[in-house]
Design a protein around this motif. Structure first.
Motif, short mmCIF file in Angstrom:
data_model
loop_
_atom_site.label_atom_id
_atom_site.label_comp_id
_atom_site.label_asym_id
_atom_site.label_seq_id
_atom_site.Cartn_x
_atom_site.Cartn_y
_atom_site.Cartn_z
N GLN A 52 -52.51 114.02 6.76
CA GLN A 52 -52.12 113.51 8.08
C GLN A 52 -52.82 112.18 8.32
OE1 GLN A 52 -53.46 116.80 10.61
NE2 GLN A 52 -51.30 117.16 11.11
N VAL A 53 -52.11 111.27 8.97
CA VAL A 53 -52.71 110.00 9.34
C VAL A 53 -53.61 110.22 10.55
CG1 VAL A 53 -50.73 109.21 10.74
CG2 VAL A 53 -52.32 107.54 9.75
N ARG A 54 -54.84 109.70 10.49
CA ARG A 54 -55.82 109.86 11.57
C ARG A 54 -55.94 108.58 12.38
NH1 ARG A 54 -59.09 109.31 15.14
NH2 ARG A 54 -61.00 110.46 15.42
N TRP A 55 -56.02 107.44 11.66
CA TRP A 55 -56.11 106.14 12.32
C TRP A 55 -55.08 105.21 11.72
CZ3 TRP A 55 -61.94 106.21 11.06
CH2 TRP A 55 -62.63 106.86 12.07
N SER A 56 -54.52 104.37 12.57
CA SER A 56 -53.59 103.35 12.11
C SER A 56 -53.91 102.06 12.85
CB SER A 56 -52.14 103.78 12.41
OG SER A 56 -51.23 102.83 11.90
N GLN A 57 -54.04 100.99 12.11
CA GLN A 57 -54.34 99.68 12.70
C GLN A 57 -53.32 98.69 12.17
OE1 GLN A 57 -57.75 98.52 14.08
NE2 GLN A 57 -56.86 96.53 14.48
N ALA A 58 -52.67 97.98 13.09
CA ALA A 58 -51.69 96.96 12.71
C ALA A 58 -52.15 95.61 13.22
CB ALA A 58 -50.33 97.30 13.29
N THR A 59 -52.14 94.61 12.34
CA THR A 59 -52.54 93.26 12.70
C THR A 59 -51.35 92.34 12.47
OG1 THR A 59 -54.80 93.71 12.00
CG2 THR A 59 -54.17 91.40 12.23
#
Length: 124
Positions: free
Chosen positions: A114-121
């Motif tokens: 499962q994805v826990r953190w997602s960061q988009a720049t």
């Protein structure tokens, strides 16, 4: 679990977000999931997937446009890639952007990821 399987899980997650397919998206996101958007907002799983479910967040396109790089250690994986996104938020006209993503996945006791953190720049 190998890197290729994690790449496929991430592609499956992106397809589910575009299709607003919460039956697929929900189990791919950890209960304590957080996303930091290109605009600097931080959303919880409920805010993010709830917004997709009710149409407030409407992905028209969300796909990896580079190789999805994977760093994998035991029960933790970091994915890094570039994407093309077309999104409408809160009824605004769709915006197009390119972004770099860092997604942190963790494996559950049952071996599911499962994805826990997602960061988009955003890329200007």
């Amino acid at each position: 679990m190998d890197a290729d399987r994690l790449r496929e899980i991430e592609r499956e997650r992106l397809r589910a977000l575009v299709a607003a397919d919460l039956a697929v998206a929900m189990p791919l996101h950890a209960e304590d999931f957080r996303i930091a958007t290109p605009s600097g907002l931080v959303w919880t799983k409920d805010e993010y997937l709830g917004g997709i479910g009710n149409g407030q967040i409407d992905y028209r396109r969300f796909e990896a446009t580079s190789e999805i790089e994977v760093m994998l250690e035991a029960r933790l994986a970091v994915l890094r890639y570039r994407s093309a996104i077309e999104i409408s938020v809160e009824g605004n006209p769709p915006a197009r952007l390119e972004a770099w993503h860092l997604d942190v996945y963790r494996a559950g006791i049952d071996g599911s990821w499962q994805v826990r953190w997602s960061q988009a720049t955003a890329i200007s």
